[in-house]
Design a protein around this motif. Sequence first.
Motif, short mmCIF file in Angstrom:
data_model
loop_
_atom_site.label_atom_id
_atom_site.label_comp_id
_atom_site.label_asym_id
_atom_site.label_seq_id
_atom_site.Cartn_x
_atom_site.Cartn_y
_atom_site.Cartn_z
N TYR A 12 -88.23 -9.54 39.81
CA TYR A 12 -88.41 -9.78 38.37
C TYR A 12 -88.79 -11.22 38.07
CZ TYR A 12 -87.14 -5.01 38.11
OH TYR A 12 -87.17 -3.66 38.31
N SER A 20 -83.61 -11.80 27.77
CA SER A 20 -82.59 -11.08 28.53
C SER A 20 -81.51 -10.60 27.59
CB SER A 20 -82.00 -11.97 29.62
OG SER A 20 -81.32 -13.07 29.05
N VAL A 138 -81.89 -2.16 36.31
CA VAL A 138 -82.50 -2.90 35.21
C VAL A 138 -82.66 -2.00 33.99
CG1 VAL A 138 -84.49 -4.28 34.49
CG2 VAL A 138 -83.76 -4.31 36.90
N HIS A 140 -84.68 -2.05 30.64
CA HIS A 140 -85.83 -2.70 30.02
C HIS A 140 -85.85 -2.33 28.53
CE1 HIS A 140 -87.67 -3.08 34.13
NE2 HIS A 140 -86.98 -1.97 34.30
N THR A 166 -92.40 -4.76 27.77
CA THR A 166 -91.01 -5.18 27.89
C THR A 166 -90.73 -6.40 27.03
OG1 THR A 166 -90.82 -4.28 30.13
CG2 THR A 166 -89.22 -5.97 29.50
N ARG A 169 -85.03 -7.88 29.52
CA ARG A 169 -84.43 -7.11 30.62
C ARG A 169 -82.97 -7.47 30.76
NH1 ARG A 169 -88.75 -9.42 33.22
NH2 ARG A 169 -90.53 -8.02 33.29
#
Length: 178
Positions: A12, A20, A138, A140, A166, A169
């Motif tokens: 990533y 995030s 993960v 997303h 995205t 994440r």
Amino acid sequence: MSLERPVAPDPYELLPAVGSFTVTSTDVSGGEQLPASAVHDSAGGQNVSPQLSWSGFPEGTRSFVVTCFDPDAPIPGGFWHWIAVNLPASTTELAAGAGADDASLPGDGFHVRNDMSAPAFAGAAPPQGDQPHRYYFVVHAVDVDALEVDENASAAVVSFNLAFHTLARAIITPTFRH
């Protein structure tokens, strides 16, 4: 024959930067060994996807995709263990076992085939004696209601679409070695 090789980079970190948020689990912890429940039955486990819950995702999130990827598999492209797409934005948790091939996902969510060719979660099963493998679970946060993919899409096609949709994440990365 030895499988010794350099540790693969965090996959990533190779993608464009995004925001995030937080993912937690009652079943797995970052940097800790996966429990037998999340290990594939071929490696002595129960092959059950872990419970995941998430919070703090950005405003504008319209859906979620949940994936599990092992960059340490002894192949050039890593190994996709789980791809659940088009989960509604109201979803903030998947119960343990949500990755079963007969599990019902929220809304119009569905599973894409993993690298074992099953539309489900495939637990950890690295080669016996190999280096520890990292399993990137993960979540997303996606800026569209649904990615334009169907059940026949590959993990690569889903990943390609995620590169453009995205917003953020949330990552938890347990390990496994046997």
